[in-house]
Design an enzyme around this catalytic site. Sequence first.
Site, PDB file in Angstrom:
ATOM      1  N   ASP A 344       0.824  -1.206   0.000  1.00 14.04           N
ATOM      2  CA  ASP A 344       0.000   0.000   0.000  1.00 14.04           C
ATOM      3  C   ASP A 344       0.859   1.257   0.000  1.00 14.04           C
ATOM      4  O   ASP A 344       0.636   2.196  -0.785  1.00 14.04           O
ATOM      5  CB  ASP A 344      -0.916  -0.024   1.229  1.00 14.04           C
ATOM      6  N   ASP A 422      -9.090  -1.921   2.277  1.00 18.84           N
ATOM      7  CA  ASP A 422      -8.906  -1.309   3.596  1.00 18.84           C
ATOM      8  C   ASP A 422      -9.923  -1.824   4.607  1.00 18.84           C
ATOM      9  O   ASP A 422      -9.807  -1.552   5.807  1.00 18.84           O
ATOM     10  CB  ASP A 422      -9.015   0.210   3.484  1.00 18.84           C
TER      11      ASP A 422
END
Length: 528
Positions: A344, A422
């Site tokens: 990420d 997420d």
Amino acid sequence: MSKILVASVCALFLCVQVNAQEAILHAFGPSAENEYCIVFNSSWTPLPPSLDNATQYQLVNLTSSVLCHQTDLPPAGLNGKAVVVMRGNCSFEEKALIAQSSGARAILIASKTSLTTPSAINTDKGLNILVALVRYKDVLNMQEAFKDSISVKLYAPPAALFDYSILVILFISVFTLALGGYWSGAAEQQEINFAVQGGRRKAESSDEIQFTPLKVVIFVLGMCGILVLLYFFYKWLVYVMIAMFCIASAMAVYGCLAALVQMIPCGRCSFSFQDKTVEIRFFFLAAFCIAVSVLWAVYRNEDRWIWILQDVLGIAFCLNFMRVLKISSFKICVTLLSLLLVYDVFFVFITPFFTKNGESIMVQVAAGPGATGEKRGGNMVEVPAEPTVPYEKLPIVMRVPRLSSPTQYLCGMEFSLLGYGDIIVPGLLVAYCHRFDVWNNNSTKIYYISCTIAYGVGMIVTLVVMVLSKMGQPALLYLVPCTLVTSALVAWRRKEMKRFWAGTIYEMEENPMAISNNENGVIIHPEE
């Protein structure tokens, strides 16, 4: 005390306002009025914050000229008026200086291309005229509506630093994660109860996938490869992803609603199809799920309302993913979440140094190459000048319209985004924590509740940093440490770290197992 702290933070964000680069052109004639989007540079073109404080100007239409020479000015001059000219041939600064020399108080530059924030000017030249860009089609609309009698006011309502859509994103994320984790633990408890009643407990159901360290590495490398391919071949692969999402979301909605439909007493009659028996109620449920998925596919670019359906499908997708994909130990949780944290951060913060436009690969892919409302931030914006064919967006994010944007519908819809990953990635850890509570007969669900609260705290930190920095954040940078550290601390405090780290009944299955049932529930443990 905590409530007071939260209220204080919210009040701070609501009170602090930022200068927007988008503003409103209020045009009116003898019997009608309308508003249009304009783009300006707030650092050198100050505009009043409200319509009441705005100065009224008579608008002179010079769109037949680009106003790059003094000879383009009308003989009567522009004293105290606003003028609109075409974009091109010379800089915004040159146009503004020529208009100002004729007494103009404001200049609107009509554009047939995207409206971009004007760059800074040399203030030493004494330029103090208002400068803004407007869509050429809006100029034509004004001319048709008001003829030659057009008056205008320019103003820029300040946008609040805090937008209420962030609270909606926070609620969706925490609700989905908590429900998915709870569902995983409840399903585990049902399997254990079935085993206690004499059934044979399967280590892996037909629709469940178990993660091993090798699968974790392959999974993360696969995600990297897919993201890079999407970045370079977006306009083709986006349709593959849309088709996959339609199928996966229909299956996810079916999986979520099947348990509820099973409680309906009617529709139990069935029919046979290819040697399989299908109940009428589940047939209609499948038809409904397919119809919902097809409805989204057909209207996926209708931004004004389709985001609601996409978020519903996204919630179902995340819930089903957390139910199907199971992690068998905290060790694998740490490995998976740590690798995805690096993934990420790399694709959000590092890739801008390698891309031509300085945009991160993650943001570019998540929002789509044609996005403006999802990617705008900082001091630069871009607004399409003409209605264009809707660009295709990947259905991998929760999208909520920004509720406090003063130019939301004039300049194009803006959205707050949160990627499914997420929710799913920390959700796998929360699901494991709940299953561990079940295996250890923790009636307080201490692991599940603690990890869920930690996720909520991590989301709040993510959103606060995003608001203050005015740029997208890699949410896993904050969510992974919060959830992993909290889970580890709970296990260490309860002196269960060895069991929490090393395994579940899936990893222990090759060892003899004992299943015992006591008055409080079921405990499954390996024999010493």
